[in-house]
Design an enzyme around this catalytic site. Structure first.
Site, PDB file in Angstrom:
ATOM      1  N   LYS A 181       0.868  -1.182   0.000  1.00  0.00           N
ATOM      2  CA  LYS A 181       0.000   0.000   0.000  1.00  0.00           C
ATOM      3  C   LYS A 181       0.902   1.229   0.000  1.00  0.00           C
ATOM      4  O   LYS A 181       1.525   1.554   1.010  1.00  0.00           O
ATOM      5  CB  LYS A 181      -0.902   0.038   1.236  1.00  0.00           C
ATOM      6  CG  LYS A 181      -1.979   1.108   1.111  1.00  0.00           C
ATOM      7  CD  LYS A 181      -2.484   1.612   2.436  1.00  0.00           C
ATOM      8  CE  LYS A 181      -1.628   2.681   3.071  1.00  0.00           C
ATOM      9  NZ  LYS A 181      -1.406   3.926   2.307  1.00  0.00           N
ATOM     10  N   GLU A 257      10.226   1.164  10.390  1.00  0.00           N
ATOM     11  CA  GLU A 257      11.183   2.258  10.186  1.00  0.00           C
ATOM     12  C   GLU A 257      10.392   3.527  10.436  1.00  0.00           C
ATOM     13  O   GLU A 257       9.634   3.975   9.594  1.00  0.00           O
ATOM     14  CB  GLU A 257      11.751   2.170   8.767  1.00  0.00           C
ATOM     15  CG  GLU A 257      13.082   2.851   8.614  1.00  0.00           C
ATOM     16  CD  GLU A 257      12.946   4.255   8.065  1.00  0.00           C
ATOM     17  OE1 GLU A 257      12.753   5.174   8.897  1.00  0.00           O
ATOM     18  OE2 GLU A 257      12.998   4.425   6.851  1.00  0.00           O
ATOM     19  N   CYS A 291      13.431  10.901   7.301  1.00  0.00           N
ATOM     20  CA  CYS A 291      13.442  10.467   8.711  1.00  0.00           C
ATOM     21  C   CYS A 291      14.826  10.637   9.327  1.00  0.00           C
ATOM     22  O   CYS A 291      14.962  10.626  10.541  1.00  0.00           O
ATOM     23  CB  CYS A 291      13.053   8.994   8.807  1.00  0.00           C
ATOM     24  SG  CYS A 291      11.469   8.654   8.087  1.00  0.00           S
ATOM     25  N   GLU A 388       9.702  16.010  15.446  1.00  0.00           N
ATOM     26  CA  GLU A 388      10.249  15.678  14.129  1.00  0.00           C
ATOM     27  C   GLU A 388       9.662  16.711  13.158  1.00  0.00           C
ATOM     28  O   GLU A 388       8.470  16.668  12.830  1.00  0.00           O
ATOM     29  CB  GLU A 388       9.860  14.257  13.712  1.00  0.00           C
ATOM     30  CG  GLU A 388      10.526  13.853  12.412  1.00  0.00           C
ATOM     31  CD  GLU A 388      10.212  12.433  11.966  1.00  0.00           C
ATOM     32  OE1 GLU A 388       9.140  11.912  12.310  1.00  0.00           O
ATOM     33  OE2 GLU A 388      11.057  11.845  11.265  1.00  0.00           O
TER      34      GLU A 388
HETATM   35  C1  SIN Z   1      13.751   7.966   5.134  1.00  0.00           C
HETATM   36  O1  SIN Z   1      13.626   9.155   5.265  1.00  0.00           O
HETATM   37  O2  SIN Z   1      12.999   7.202   5.727  1.00  0.00           O
HETATM   38  C2  SIN Z   1      14.779   7.342   4.243  1.00  0.00           C
HETATM   39  C3  SIN Z   1      15.980   8.145   4.010  1.00  0.00           C
HETATM   40  C4  SIN Z   1      17.081   7.395   3.306  1.00  0.00           C
HETATM   41  O3  SIN Z   1      16.920   6.254   2.883  1.00  0.00           O
HETATM   42  O4  SIN Z   1      18.149   7.969   3.180  1.00  0.00           O
END
Ligand code: SIN
Length: 487
Positions: A181, A257, A291, A388
């Site tokens: 998804k 993640e 992230c 964040e």
């Molecule tokens: C992410 O922001 O989850 C991935 C970043 C990356 O793979 O460098």
């Protein structure tokens, strides 16, 4: 759609289930927007519970043949898929920029990055080893690795290509089938990948894509299904926690993640130009929507003013704009809601005493653009310290000692990526080991690649993506005891 591609067959707007393009049973569709101008670029079919169940069933049936193919056969299919992605990289990058907003060069970089996972796991498919363990004389103890089963994947909009390949490639290499998804903001990149998977010879049902607006409905089907043996998710920590709770009832394996709050710690002895360049690249990659991007710049007092001044000077070179404009170095953020959220965080920090040095507002370019922003003199008790940000906003915090830096860096529930800049080898080891993070970049912020285990600790999740460790997430370890052997 206003996009001229070499291969218009890469634009797909239906779901991909059991090797067929299918419209939702209800006939419902949802719009996809260009974040650079807010215009609708496509209508995509909106699937629900029944289509999700169909896809899971197809994945279960197709897996029976896929898992018993030789490692070389699975490897060849993945390699062909990789090659097709490379051949179509320009078109895929255009689709990505159109729906996600990042500058075209950055989008092309993501396509190559995404493809690298297919190549890597095409190779790893041939290296799934078992083991023979020390045993008593009358027996032999063997360990074999088997695919976990049908995998469900939920992926984000910030990397609409690479976050898919880095889940699908190891799953397929291991012999699993997968139901995906994609994020509702960026399904076109996922559907283009499905088109190429089909052309590469991925068997019907092994890779299915379900565009949908109602994430809860499909998520619930994934998590409650007893056929789905594993859920892999990249996204926010609150949603990850919800999915984990839902997966408990079927004791599903999970890879999560989740969010990050990455510190970039710059010590007095750092190579200041390297630190500025690294912090800048990390903070403003994908307009700060990663992230692992620098979420807090922790700078030691002796270098603080010089670092800040160089960092601000470097920011002046950014060119905010439409990702298709060749001069653009910073694209829009994903939605107007995201834009408002970023602005609220900035205003909140200013209200709490942070010093606005540059930016601090949305731009008048027409789409969902936020000016690159620096907030100095941020303190740990301000809301932004633990938020964040997911936008082009850099909070800068001053610290005194190594112990202070470690305490500040670890003062968060997140633990994905962290970075340090120092020339001192003892400090490199001491601080790297003390940081409660899954990844530490030393004098480097460009740490991602298919070669490394990407993942976090604490509320940033569990499991690793990429590298030899990435395959383990899709394999079960089975122990076989062969007894009754004569001594
Ligand atoms: C992410 O922001 O989850 C991935 C970043 C990356 O793979 O460098």
């Amino acid at each position: 759609m206003g996009l001229s591609l070499s291969d218009s067959g890469l634009i797909q707007t239906k779901a991909f289930i059991n090797g067929e393009w299918v419209a939702s049973n209800s006939g419902a569709e949802f719009p996809i927007f260009n974040p650079a101008n807010g215009e609708t670029i496509a209508q995509v079919t909106n699937v629900g519970e029944q289509e999700a169940k169909d896809a899971i069933e197809a994945a279960q049936a197709s897996m029976q043949e896929w898992k018993v193919k030789s490692p070389a056969e699975r490897s060849n299919v993945l390699q062909r898929w990789h090659d097709l992605i490379i051949d179509n990289a320009d078109d895929l990058a255009s689709i990505l920029t159109l729906e996600q907003g990042k500058p075209l060069a950055e989008a092309k970089g993501e396509i190559l990055y995404g493809a690298s996972y297919l190549k890597w796991f095409a190779e790893e498919a041939k290296r799934i080893y078992g083991d023979i363990l020390p045993s008593a004389q009358d027996r032999r103890s063997l360990v074999i690795k088997q695919p976990v089963g049908v995998v469900a994947a939920i992926t984000p909009w910030n990397f609409p290509n690479a976050m898919i390949t880095r889940k699908v490639a190891p799953a397929l290499a291991a012999g699993c089938s997968i139901v995906l998804k994609p994020a509702p903001e960026t399904p076109l990149s996922a559907l283009a990948l499905a088109e190429l998977a089909d052309r590469a010879g991925v068997p019907a049902g092994v890779f299915n894509v379900l565009p949908c607006l109602n994430a809860e409905e499909v998520g619930e089907v994934f998590t409650s299904s007893t056929t789905v043996k594993k859920l892999t998710f990249t996204g926010s920590t609150p949603v990850g926690k919800l999915l984990l709770r839902q997966c408990a009832d079927t004791v599903k394996r999970t890879s999560m993640e989740l969010g990050g709050n990455a510190p970039v710690v710059v010590f007095d002895d750092a190579d200041i130009d390297l630190a500025v360049a690294g912090a800048l690249a990390s903070k403003f990659r994908n307009s700060g929507q990663t992230c692992i991007c620098a979420n807090r710049l922790l700078v030691q007092e002796g270098i603080y003013d010089r670092f800040l001044s160089k960092f601000i000077d470097a920011i002046k070179a950014f060119r905010l704009g439409d990702g298709f404009d060749k001069d653009t170095t910073l694209g829009p953020v994903i939605t107007d809601k995201a834009l408002m959220g970023i602005d609220a965080v900035v205003k909140g920090a200013i209200d709490q005493g942070a010093r606005l040095v540059t930016g601090g507002q949305s731009s008048d370019l027409g789409g969902w653009f936020y000016e690159p922003t620096v907030l100095a003199d941020v303190k740990p008790d301000m809301g932004i310290f633990n938020k964040e940000i997911f936008g082009p906003v850099a909070p800068v915090i001053k610290f005194k000692t190594d112990a202070d830096a470690i305490a500040l860096a670890n003062d968060t529930s997140f633990g994905l990526a962290s970075y340090i800049y120092t020339q001192d080898i003892s400090r490199i080891w001491q601080v790297s080991e003390a940081l409660e993070y899954g990844m530490v970049g030393v004098n480097e912020t460009a740490i991602s690649s298919e070669l490394i285990p990407f993942g976090g600790v604490k509320e940033s999740g569990h499991g690793r993506e990429g590298s030899k460790y990435g395959l383990d997430d899709y394999l079960e370890t089975k122990y076989i005891c062969m007894g009754g052997l004569s001594a």
